[in-house]
Design a protein around this motif. Structure first.
Motif, mmCIF file in Angstrom:
data_model
loop_
_atom_site.group_PDB
_atom_site.id
_atom_site.type_symbol
_atom_site.label_atom_id
_atom_site.label_comp_id
_atom_site.label_asym_id
_atom_site.label_seq_id
_atom_site.Cartn_x
_atom_site.Cartn_y
_atom_site.Cartn_z
ATOM 1 N N ALA A 26 0.809 -1.217 0.000
ATOM 2 C CA ALA A 26 0.000 0.000 0.000
ATOM 3 C C ALA A 26 0.845 1.271 0.000
ATOM 4 N N THR A 27 2.170 1.136 -0.030
ATOM 5 C CA THR A 27 3.074 2.281 0.003
ATOM 6 C C THR A 27 4.152 2.112 -1.059
ATOM 7 N N GLU A 28 4.983 3.141 -1.231
ATOM 8 C CA GLU A 28 6.005 3.100 -2.276
ATOM 9 C C GLU A 28 7.424 3.341 -1.769
ATOM 10 N N ARG A 29 7.594 4.191 -0.782
ATOM 11 C CA ARG A 29 8.945 4.604 -0.408
ATOM 12 C C ARG A 29 9.311 4.304 1.044
ATOM 13 N N ILE A 30 8.376 4.344 1.940
ATOM 14 C CA ILE A 30 8.712 4.311 3.359
ATOM 15 C C ILE A 30 9.334 2.971 3.749
ATOM 16 N N GLY A 31 10.365 3.007 4.614
ATOM 17 C CA GLY A 31 11.030 1.805 5.077
ATOM 18 C C GLY A 31 10.148 0.975 5.993
ATOM 19 N N LEU A 32 10.503 -0.305 6.162
ATOM 20 C CA LEU A 32 9.673 -1.283 6.859
ATOM 21 C C LEU A 32 10.557 -2.080 7.813
ATOM 22 N N VAL A 33 10.512 -1.757 9.110
ATOM 23 C CA VAL A 33 11.408 -2.372 10.094
ATOM 24 C C VAL A 33 10.595 -3.248 11.038
ATOM 25 N N ALA A 34 10.968 -4.519 11.113
ATOM 26 C CA ALA A 34 10.285 -5.489 11.969
ATOM 27 C C ALA A 34 11.252 -6.056 12.992
ATOM 28 N N THR A 35 10.733 -6.342 14.172
ATOM 29 C CA THR A 35 11.494 -7.009 15.226
ATOM 30 C C THR A 35 11.371 -8.517 15.074
ATOM 31 N N LEU B 199 10.758 -9.750 2.083
ATOM 32 C CA LEU B 199 10.203 -8.406 2.297
ATOM 33 C C LEU B 199 11.020 -7.356 1.561
ATOM 34 N N ASP B 200 12.341 -7.512 1.541
ATOM 35 C CA ASP B 200 13.177 -6.535 0.845
ATOM 36 C C ASP B 200 12.945 -6.595 -0.663
ATOM 37 N N HIS B 201 12.823 -7.808 -1.215
ATOM 38 C CA HIS B 201 12.532 -7.938 -2.644
ATOM 39 C C HIS B 201 11.168 -7.350 -2.991
ATOM 40 N N LEU B 202 10.139 -7.752 -2.253
ATOM 41 C CA LEU B 202 8.783 -7.350 -2.599
ATOM 42 C C LEU B 202 8.523 -5.863 -2.385
ATOM 43 N N SER B 203 9.309 -5.233 -1.516
ATOM 44 C CA SER B 203 9.147 -3.797 -1.262
ATOM 45 C C SER B 203 10.142 -2.952 -2.056
ATOM 46 N N ASN B 204 10.941 -3.601 -2.911
ATOM 47 C CA ASN B 204 11.965 -2.890 -3.689
ATOM 48 C C ASN B 204 13.006 -2.205 -2.797
ATOM 49 N N GLY B 205 13.383 -2.911 -1.723
ATOM 50 C CA GLY B 205 14.519 -2.451 -0.937
ATOM 51 C C GLY B 205 14.180 -1.585 0.260
ATOM 52 N N ARG B 206 13.143 -1.947 1.001
ATOM 53 C CA ARG B 206 12.739 -1.092 2.119
ATOM 54 C C ARG B 206 12.777 -1.789 3.474
ATOM 55 N N ALA B 207 13.339 -2.999 3.557
ATOM 56 C CA ALA B 207 13.251 -3.797 4.771
ATOM 57 C C ALA B 207 14.372 -3.494 5.754
#
Length: 479
Positions: free
Chosen positions: A87-96, A114-122
């Motif tokens: 649902a987003t394009e640029r914002i990073g995605l950090v999980a514990t 997650l990094d592949h599917l988000s184009n490098g945001r994990a």
């Protein structure tokens, strides 16, 4: 506007109804939505519109004590972030995710995906999990002690990064004419044999867009600092005072340099939980409004869990006995970092028991600021420019309104002062943080870790040394 050499990083630290423990009781929050996807995607879109670096989820594989009095249930963060990624394009995605209760191959696949599917945001927030209750959820009779957990954590990070690096960047050929999809000479078995972990083969996916997800750590104790100085690319931490934050900042940067890393390769991000209003009096009244909704039974239970100190419910309006915090140690020890934060509040402010519970209700020891947008921006600017922070984990006391206020009123001030971006200048989380994309450690024979630092018994000496260094003190406090 010309971008200055150094700019703030801002993350949205999402806690279900908000970071104040009574947020779920306030009419401006939406606890009925905390198990729905659209709640989190809306928050992430708001943060993305404000050009935040990332959204961040803390986690633990256990139902936390106090569910009777607080909205402590939560969704699994990686799946939640996958929903946000769509649902987003640029914002990073950090999980514990825990090094104690995950398998390294599976965890490496989850974050790589997650990094592949988000184009490098994990990004991965590395924890060892301190909860005794968690062990019983995984069939263990007792929780592993901190020595074992940290020795395993050091090996875990080593093997996961080797898995992510297993494919060199140019391993995929897609040569239709010759019929060759990939070059097997550039896909490497990790061949890791440590005291706690063994992983033999290659990874089953190409390197992800960032090379590998950003490594994050949350801890301020001595062993947490040692671990962070060696591995972390971003550090989440909690400080009440500028001087304490400056000392932590200097120590981590020096520790990274001592290990041959650049000071800029580690970003220090304290937590800040702002109550924002048009006047300071209105902001303080808003904070009091939330504090008056707290349940003392919950606060006392959390205080004991946080510090090991038990206070009497019958003495809520009496002073906190300072002697109960006498064994916290000084700030140079850091073996009980969050206890020291609380002990400092008791020493400086001499609160009642109820007052101390209110002080901690906002963000569990992170800095709470009540004021105008300009005053919140002043605090952020001071810490950023005075060697205390590279940015902040923004911890809204209530959601979604606390985030809306920060995005609508504080972010524009930070932009006007030239401290924060007006638009994204890159596409990956590493771009946002100003971190370099790491090269595969297998890209040259000299860098191949398959032969590195293992003795005849199979011990990975580098990992073992880190584990021993960290084991000298207690578990780091996790945000």
């Amino acid at each position: 506007m010309t971008r200055p050499p150094r700019q703030l990083s801002l993350n949205l630290f999402i806690h279900p109804a908000g970071h104040h423990e009574a947020a779920w009781r306030h009419p401006d929050t939406q606890p009925e939505r905390i198990f729905t996807a659209d709640f989190y995607t809306e928050l992430a879109r708001t943060a993305e519109a404000a050009t935040f670096d990332a959204v961040f989820f803390a986690d633990g594989p256990v139902l936390h004590d106090g569910v009777e009095f607080n909205s402590v249930g939560r969704l699994e963060p990686l799946l939640t972030l996958a929903s946000i990624a769509a649902a987003t394009e640029r914002i990073g995605l950090v999980a514990t995710a825990s090094t104690t209760f995950y398998d390294p191959y599976n965890l490496a696949r989850l974050f790589s995906t997650l990094d592949h599917l988000s184009n490098g945001r994990a990004g991965w927030n590395i924890v060892t999990t301190a909860s005794e209750d968690a062990a019983r959820n995984f069939g263990l009779d007792s929780h592993p002690d901190h020595v074992e957990r940290y020795a395993r954590a050091a090996e875990f990070v080593e093997v996961v990064t080797r898995l992510w690096d297993s494919w060199e960047d140019d391993a995929v050929l897609i040569d239709r004419a010759s019929g060759r999809y990939a070059d097997p000479a550039k896909i490497h078995d990790v061949a890791f044999r440590g005291k706690h972990l063994r992983v033999e083969g290659a990874f089953n996916a190409a390197r992800s867009p960032q090379g590998h997800p950003v490594l994050v750590q949350a801890g301020a104790s001595n062993e947490g600092r040692a671990f962070a100085s060696r591995y972390a690319e971003a550090i989440f931490t909690a400080h009440q005072r500028l001087a304490d934050a400056q000392a932590f900042y200097a120590d981590i940067k020096a520790g990274a340099e001592a290990l041959g890393r650049s000071r800029d390769a580690v970003k220090i991000l304290p937590g800040i939980s702002p109550f924002i209003a048009s006047t300071e009096d209105e902001a303080r009244a808003l904070e009091r409004e939330f504090n008056e909704l707290t349940v003392p039974e919950y606060g006392l239970r959390q205080l004991e869990k946080l510090t090991g100190v038990r206070l009497d419910h019958a003495q809520l309006d009496g002073p906190v006995p300072a002697e109960l915090f006498a064994d916290a140690g000084d700030v140079t020890d850091n073996s009980r970092s969050r206890l020291q934060v609380v002990a400092g509040i008791v020493e400086r402010e001499q609160p009642t028991v109820r007052g101390l519970l209110h002080r901690l209700a906002g963000a569990r020891g992170h800095r709470v600021v009540a004021g105008t947008p300009e005053q919140v921006a002043d605090t952020i600017e001071e810490w950023f420019t005075q060697g205390a922070a590279d940015g902040f984990n923004v911890m809204p006391p209530y959601l979604p309104g606390g985030l809306d206020d920060f995005a609508d009123h504080v972010v524009p001030i930070l932009r006007e002062r030239g401290l924060f971006r007006t638009e994204y200048e890159g596409t990956t989380l590493r771009d946002h943080l100003g971190l370099e994309r790491p090269a595969s450690q297998y890209a040259s024979p000299a860098a191949d870790p398959a032969h590195a630092l293992r003795d005849a018994s199979g011990t990975d000496e580098a990992s073992d040394a880190v584990g021993q260094e960290e084991a000298r003190t207690a578990e780091p406090v996790l945000a």
